[in-house]
Design a protein around this motif. Structure first.
Motif: not given
Length: 452
Positions: A65-91
């Motif tokens: 993601t690139v967030i536009d700020t007063e000091d210029g572009p602010f890039p952010v990488d987000v790491h996602h650990h995804i657990t698949h269902g169908p189990w007790g928590f859902g999908w």
């Protein structure tokens, strides 16, 4: 017996095979939904999926993601650990943690090895979505960029829920403290709560304007000695916009200020309010115009500068006001217990517009002929004198002005307090029971000047 055993064995194999295949199939669907959701986010904030490694039970993904700020572009990488269902928590169950790249050492200075922000998303079997996020607290820490400055963070917790076409969110910040040689910022007990229509179909749903908002702020204290600026207050407010059927849309709001202090070079003296409570009720708001306004405000171009955005907002609000005046709205506002060191004030204002026939050329001037207004206000003399003094540079003799208004019957003296009772309809303007046709004749000129 052997035949029965064979059937049980086949059923067991089918169950095991289904259990093995279910997470794999769910993982495919989750990836599709994940990429589609990122695409929707990207329409407002540039975001893309840079990596997606799908496994049997779990997957790993990274979004950029690139967030536009007063000091210029602010890039952010987000790491996602995804657990698949169908189990007790859902999908699906998703743990998300941002990686701030070159800014990570700065964040680590305050949070150490802990993530500055982490979120957990759960997608239930009914496709309801729950997101919990938190930011851990840290004790008073030096601010490297500002010599002598220190910062303490009380943490943050939040929750978001999407259930069908309804959303609810809650954000809580216990405290924030910043101190330097010439500035102080203290925030205590901030909580924001909202609920209403939402989800992927917004704003195409019929009741998309239905919403509630509540804000509680225990204390905000900002002081900058170098600029001689100070602000201190507590706040408790709430608002609601909903559909009232044949009466159109209605909006209600109330807020209470406590221990307010405002000081700046533009003020002759500090503004102090010990306590103030105000309520607002609007009925008969037009549905189509309200829809157009809310969509317009939510899709403002982020690339515009502050003046351009302000101009667009002002234009949209003016158009909305014209649409409101063409209908038959009602407004009622009450000020209860405005308490200051100079005295107190309380009052109530109500305005009702009768329906028009659609032949009027100017919504503003025609509203005068359809309006009924009542005003009932009482105030201490010392507070009114102070308000008159603040009204302009030429208001140097507030006591004489108040005495003149009393002689004209526009103010009624009651000990050390003044009161005024105003009633206006399409034929007359009465102040404290006395008719004032000269004031009534001046109102169209005033309204036309405001409209121009």
């Amino acid at each position: 017996m052997r035949k029965t055993t064979g059937i049980i064995g086949i059923a067991a194999v089918i169950i095991v095979a289904a259990g093995v295949a279910a997470p794999w199939y769910t993982g495919q669907r989750i990836e599709q939904e994940f990429r589609q959701g990122v695409g929707q986010i990207s329409t407002s904030v540039p975001t893309e999926v840079t990596r997606y490694d799908r496994g049997w039970r779990t997957s790993e993904a990274v979004t950029h993601t690139v967030i536009d700020t007063e000091d210029g572009p602010f890039p952010v990488d987000v790491h996602h650990h995804i657990t698949h269902g169908p189990w007790g928590f859902g999908w699906a169950h998703i743990d998300s943690t941002p990686e701030l790249g070159e800014h990570q050492p700065t964040v680590a200075h305050y949070f150490g090895d802990q993530p500055a922000l982490e979120a957990t998303t759960t997608v239930g079997f009914d496709n309801d979505v729950d997101i919990d996020w938190r930011s851990p607290a840290f004790e008073e820490t030096k601010v490297p960029e500002v010599p002598g400055a220190r910062l303490a963070w009380g943490g943050m917790e939040g929750h978001y829920r999407l259930d069908d076409d309804r959303t609810a969110s809650d954000v809580s910040i216990p405290s924030l403290n910043f101190t330097s040689d010439d500035a102080t910022l203290v925030l205590k007990s901030l909580r924001l709560e909202s609920s209403g229509a939402g989800g992927p179909d917004w704003p195409n749903m019929d009741n998309f304007w239905d919403g509630r908002l509540k804000t509680t702020l225990g204390q905000l204290h900002y002081q900058n000695d170098s600029e001689d600026v100070a602000l201190k207050l507590g706040l408790d407010g709430q608002a609601q916009l909903r559909d009232s059927g044949d009466e159109g849309l209605s909006m209600t709001g109330s807020w209470q200020l406590s221990n307010m202090l405002m000081r700046s070079p533009s003020l002759a003296e500090p503004l102090i309010i010990n306590n103030a409570t105000q309520t607002l009720l609007l009925k008969g708001l037009p549905r189509d115009a309200t829809r157009h306004l809310l969509i317009g405000l939510s899709t403002l171009d982020d690339s515009l500068d502050e003046d351009q955005v302000s101009g667009q907002v002002q234009q949209m609000m003016t158009q909305y006001l014209m649409a409101v005046l063409q209908g038959a709205p009602t407004l009622e506002t009450t000020v209860a217990g405005l308490d200051t060191p100079r005295g107190s004030l309380e009052g109530k204002l109500a305005i009702n517009l009768e329906p028009g026939d659609g032949s009027e050329r100017s919504p503003v001037t025609s509203a005068l002929g359809r309006a009924a207004l009542t005003l009932d206000m009482a105030s201490d003399r010392t507070l009114l004198e102070r308000l008159v003094t603040r009204s302009g540079p030429n208001a140097r003799r507030p006591a004489s002005l108040l005495d003149g208004l009393e002689q004209e019957g526009l103010l009624v003296r009651d000990g050390e307090r003044y009161r005024v009772d105003v009633q206006m309809d399409s034929r007359d303007l009465r102040v404290n029971g006395e008719s004032h046709p000269e004031l009534y004749m001046m109102l169209p000129l005033l309204l036309m000047s405001l409209n121009s």
